[in-house]
Design an enzyme around this catalytic site. Structure first.
Site, PDB file in Angstrom:
ATOM      1  N   LYS A   1       0.832  -1.197   0.000  1.00 24.20           N
ATOM      2  CA  LYS A   1       0.000   0.000   0.000  1.00 24.20           C
ATOM      3  C   LYS A   1       0.875   1.259   0.000  1.00 24.20           C
ATOM      4  O   LYS A   1       1.801   1.393   0.811  1.00 24.20           O
ATOM      5  CB  LYS A   1      -0.921   0.013   1.222  1.00 24.20           C
ATOM      6  CG  LYS A   1      -1.857  -1.184   1.272  1.00 24.20           C
ATOM      7  CD  LYS A   1      -2.739  -1.287   0.033  1.00 24.20           C
ATOM      8  CE  LYS A   1      -3.659  -2.478   0.103  1.00 24.20           C
ATOM      9  NZ  LYS A   1      -4.502  -2.620  -1.098  1.00 24.20           N
TER      10      LYS A   1
ATOM     11  N   LYS B   1     -12.872  -8.071  -7.435  1.00 26.02           N
ATOM     12  CA  LYS B   1     -13.175  -8.244  -6.012  1.00 26.02           C
ATOM     13  C   LYS B   1     -14.655  -8.554  -5.840  1.00 26.02           C
ATOM     14  O   LYS B   1     -15.510  -7.841  -6.362  1.00 26.02           O
ATOM     15  CB  LYS B   1     -12.804  -6.979  -5.232  1.00 26.02           C
ATOM     16  CG  LYS B   1     -11.304  -6.781  -5.098  1.00 26.02           C
ATOM     17  CD  LYS B   1     -10.984  -5.527  -4.316  1.00 26.02           C
ATOM     18  CE  LYS B   1      -9.481  -5.456  -4.038  1.00 26.02           C
ATOM     19  NZ  LYS B   1      -9.065  -4.152  -3.531  1.00 26.02           N
TER      20      LYS B   1
END
Length: 374
Positions: A165, A271
């Site tokens: 991230k 997702k």
């Protein structure tokens, strides 16, 4: 076969490690999970889950998920859970958008359909590919050394991919810190590992381009979801020296067609709760495969129930185009269900028991927060 009853459960999933950081200063310490138990008149039971990544990730939040299910569930009662396209159309006609609410219901219907067929879920979504599915870790934003240590810890557990991230605020180090994070995480790269530098739509084009210019030459990394809009993404794409994978911008089939038509990415992150369940993911997987795009099969976050759906879907995804699947179990600090899919030899293999193969723990779920019945 008819859907006779739908029960909704809620549980909190604490973040493993205490805190999870994304770009833009977003922090999470616990996730609000919604689970659906669907029962047919003939006694088959299916499970589904939808756990939004907080309320600042995409246009979804946990109370909204349950509110959406309250609208959608009555519309499904009395219908055959095996009629996936018709039920998806029924949900579309009942409530516009709110794919996160559709997800838990859609997955539960696929669980039942697979059980009725006497097949594991991957058996009715294309058939199993051979060998374990490579798994990807999710490394929250931190100091470069701390993130390097987290990568090493996940590598020791057998993870072959790592999602790093990025998106540091200018005051905290900005592009220079993000470049250091990426370089640190790849410092011990092993053969066969795959790395995403994931901004979760949190960078400006200026930030992204400065960061890319600061990376050491030759790093084998993919930039994921750099910017929040198509225009910003197009600007970065035109000057980006590494492959781009898009995630949050692609929620519908129309989004994916747009990305393909304008050559905006080289891969897509599918997702479950973002796409809306198995039914739309099958359509999007076919589109992506037709365009030669690599895929990462994930969910925003979740328990073993979410991971079961991820793993089965990834197990039936063409292996040359599959990069990794996300093990949501590694992101949370509580177990909701038994699911026999250990990480062995760099990946995990979906079980061959009918359906998802999950056994939820009633003590973890408590009493239903809502019920809908014929």
């Amino acid at each position: 076969m008819q859907i006779a009853r739908i029960e909704v459960y809620q549980a909190d999933l604490p973040v493993k490690g205490g805190v999870y950081r994304l770009s833009g200063g977003r922090e999470y310490r616990s996730y609000d999970a919604t689970f659906v138990k669907m029962t047919t008149a003939c006694g088959l039971t299916g499970w589904g889950e939808s756990t939004p990544f907080g309320a600042t990730y995409v246009a979804a939040h946990a109370p909204g998920t349950r509110a959406g299910i309250a609208v959608l569930a009555p519309a499904l009662l009395g219908h055959d859970p095996r009629h996936h396209d018709r039920n998806w159309e029924r949900m579309q006609a009942t409530l516009t958008g709110h794919r996160n609410a559709r997800c838990a219901l859609d997955v539960a219907m696929w669980d039942i359909a697979a059980q009725a067929a006497g097949q594991p879920l991957h058996g009715i979504t294309g058939g199993a590919t051979s060998g374990p599915v490579p798994l990807i870790s999710s490394i929250g934003g931190d100091t470069p050394d701390a993130m390097r240590a987290k990568v090493a810890a996940h590598r020791a557990q057998g993870f072959m991919g790592h999602s790093i991230k990025i998106g540091a605020a200018e005051a905290d180090g900005g592009p220079a810190l993000d470049a250091e994070r990426i370089a640190a995480c790849l410092a011990d790269r092993q053969p066969g590992e795959w790395y995403l530098a994931d901004a979760n739509n949190g960078l400006s084009p200026e930030h992204a381009l400065r960061m890319l210019a600061l990376l050491p030459a030759g790093l084998d990394v993919v930039l994921e979801a750099p910017c929040a809009s198509w225009r910003e993404t197009e600007t970065v794409r035109a000057r980006c020296p590494v492959p781009i994978l898009l995630d949050e911008l692609i929620q519908s089939e129309a989004d994916l067609v747009h990305a393909i038509r304008h050559d905006l990415c080289d891969g897509v992150g599918l997702k479950l709760s973002k796409q809306g369940g198995i039914t739309p993911m099958l359509r999007q997987r076919m589109l992506a495969a037709s365009a030669g795009m690599v895929m990462s099969i994930q969910d925003t976050v979740g328990s073993e129930i979410s991971f079961a759906a991820i793993l089965h879907f990834a197990q039936s995804t063409p292996r040359p185009l599959l990069r990794c699947a996300l093990d949501t179990r590694a992101m949370v600090d509580v177990s909701i269900a038994a699911f026999d899919a250990p990480v062995i030899g760099g990946g995990s293999t979906a079980p061959v028991t009918p359906g998802l193969g999950v056994t939820p723990d009633p003590s973890r779920l408590g009493d239903p927060v809502a019920e809908y019945a014929l």
